[in-house]
Write an enzyme that holds these catalytic residues in place. Structure first.
Site, PDB file in Angstrom:
ATOM      1  N   LEU A   5       0.864  -1.181   0.000  1.00  0.00           N
ATOM      2  CA  LEU A   5       0.000   0.000   0.000  1.00  0.00           C
ATOM      3  C   LEU A   5       0.902   1.234   0.000  1.00  0.00           C
ATOM      4  CD1 LEU A   5      -2.627  -1.242   2.605  1.00  0.00           C
ATOM      5  CD2 LEU A   5      -2.830  -1.211   0.112  1.00  0.00           C
ATOM      6  N   HIS A  49       1.736 -11.745   9.383  1.00  0.00           N
ATOM      7  CA  HIS A  49       2.829 -12.287   8.574  1.00  0.00           C
ATOM      8  C   HIS A  49       3.438 -13.506   9.274  1.00  0.00           C
ATOM      9  CE1 HIS A  49       5.907 -12.287   5.530  1.00  0.00           C
ATOM     10  NE2 HIS A  49       6.767 -12.541   6.500  1.00  0.00           N
TER      11      HIS A  49
HETATM   12  C1  GAR Z   1      -0.766 -16.179   5.387  1.00  0.00           C
HETATM   13  O1  GAR Z   1       0.184 -17.100   5.850  1.00  0.00           O
HETATM   14  C2  GAR Z   1      -0.327 -14.750   5.612  1.00  0.00           C
HETATM   15  O2  GAR Z   1       0.330 -14.574   6.819  1.00  0.00           O
HETATM   16  C3  GAR Z   1       0.603 -14.547   4.455  1.00  0.00           C
HETATM   17  O3  GAR Z   1      -0.106 -15.105   3.376  1.00  0.00           O
HETATM   18  C4  GAR Z   1      -0.847 -16.226   3.860  1.00  0.00           C
HETATM   19  C5  GAR Z   1      -2.264 -16.131   3.375  1.00  0.00           C
HETATM   20  O4  GAR Z   1      -2.984 -17.284   3.726  1.00  0.00           O
HETATM   21  N1  GAR Z   1       0.920 -13.167   4.255  1.00  0.00           N
HETATM   22  C6  GAR Z   1       2.095 -12.733   3.870  1.00  0.00           C
HETATM   23  O5  GAR Z   1       3.022 -13.471   3.593  1.00  0.00           O
HETATM   24  C7  GAR Z   1       2.220 -11.219   3.812  1.00  0.00           C
HETATM   25  N2  GAR Z   1       3.541 -10.863   3.468  1.00  0.00           N
HETATM   26  P1  GAR Z   1      -4.553 -17.291   3.757  1.00  0.00           P
HETATM   27  O6  GAR Z   1      -5.017 -16.756   2.396  1.00  0.00           O
HETATM   28  O7  GAR Z   1      -4.937 -18.718   3.940  1.00  0.00           O
HETATM   29  O8  GAR Z   1      -5.011 -16.419   4.880  1.00  0.00           O
END
Ligand code: GAR
Length: 203
Positions: free
Chosen positions: A92, A114
């Site tokens: 963002l 995260h």
């Molecule tokens: C999660 O593990 C979240 O923490 C990560 O993406 C995944 C989404 O899973 N986010 C990042 O890596 C942000 N940099 P989900 O769609 O099952 O919630």
């Protein structure tokens, strides 16, 4: 009393979004007003549909500002108080954050989850990268969002040791459980007012 209004932004499967939507439906003082994805067909959209939560797709535009403006228009139209990022794979801009936070007395009300002990392993594939590095533990971080990649002041952090002989797949399952626990706990604190909300107010 008006409910605290939350928008979830997500690009993928939506397991965190699903945990948040379910938790919000069990609390009186908050609602997930909408889910927004930048990806047509993202799993999160079906999860929102199944839980009768309003959902939108705002696909990538050639111009980033145009994309962010469309998202801001929805956040303004629905008078959103908090933005919860849940696997939203876009940064963002400072302008976006200043506009949104400006509707909340300048307070930061955009958060992200995260799967690492930030500042270690920002970006994508954080669980796998930590595993392949042979770390003894990693964890989950909830933080306020700034314009950087998984940067911004930390709100909650939980550790997740790798057990002897544990596979990447099994560790990942435990990661996601811990993310859901952490994010829903934060939602509950917001709902209880233990984390204060500056309500949407257009200046
Ligand atoms: C999660 O593990 C979240 O923490 C990560 O993406 C995944 C989404 O899973 N986010 C990042 O890596 C942000 N940099 P989900 O769609 O099952 O919630």
């Amino acid at each position: 009393m008006n409910k605290i209004r939350i928008a979830i932004l997500a690009s993928g499967t939506g397991s965190n979004a699903e945990a948040l939507m379910k938790k919000a439906q069990s609390l009186n003082s908050v609602e997930v007003t909408f889910v927004l994805s930048d990806k047509v067909g993202a799993g999160v959209l079906e999860k929102a549909l199944n839980l009768s939560v309003r959902h939108f797709v705002v696909t990538k535009q050639s111009d980033r500002r145009e994309h962010e403006q469309r998202v801001l228009n929805l956040l303004r139209e629905y008078r959103i108080d908090w933005v919860f990022l849940a696997g939203y794979m876009r940064l963002l801009s400072l302008e976006f954050l200043q506009t949104f936070n400006g509707w909340h007395g300048g307070n930061s009300q955009v958060v992200n989850i995260h799967p690492s002990l930030l500042p270690a392993y920002p970006g994508v594939d954080s669980i796998r990268r930590a595993f392949e590095d042979g770390v003894e533990e990693s964890g989950v971080t909830l933080h306020l969002v700034d314009e950087g990649m998984d940067t911004g002041p930390q709100l909650m952090q939980s550790r997740l040791p790798l057990e002897a002989g544990e596979s990447l797949a099994d560790w990942s399952v435990r990661f996601h459980k811990l993310e859901h626990q952490t994010y829903t706990q934060f939602l509950e604190l917001v709902a209880l007012g233990q984390i204060p909300t500056s309500p949407f107010e257009e200046t």
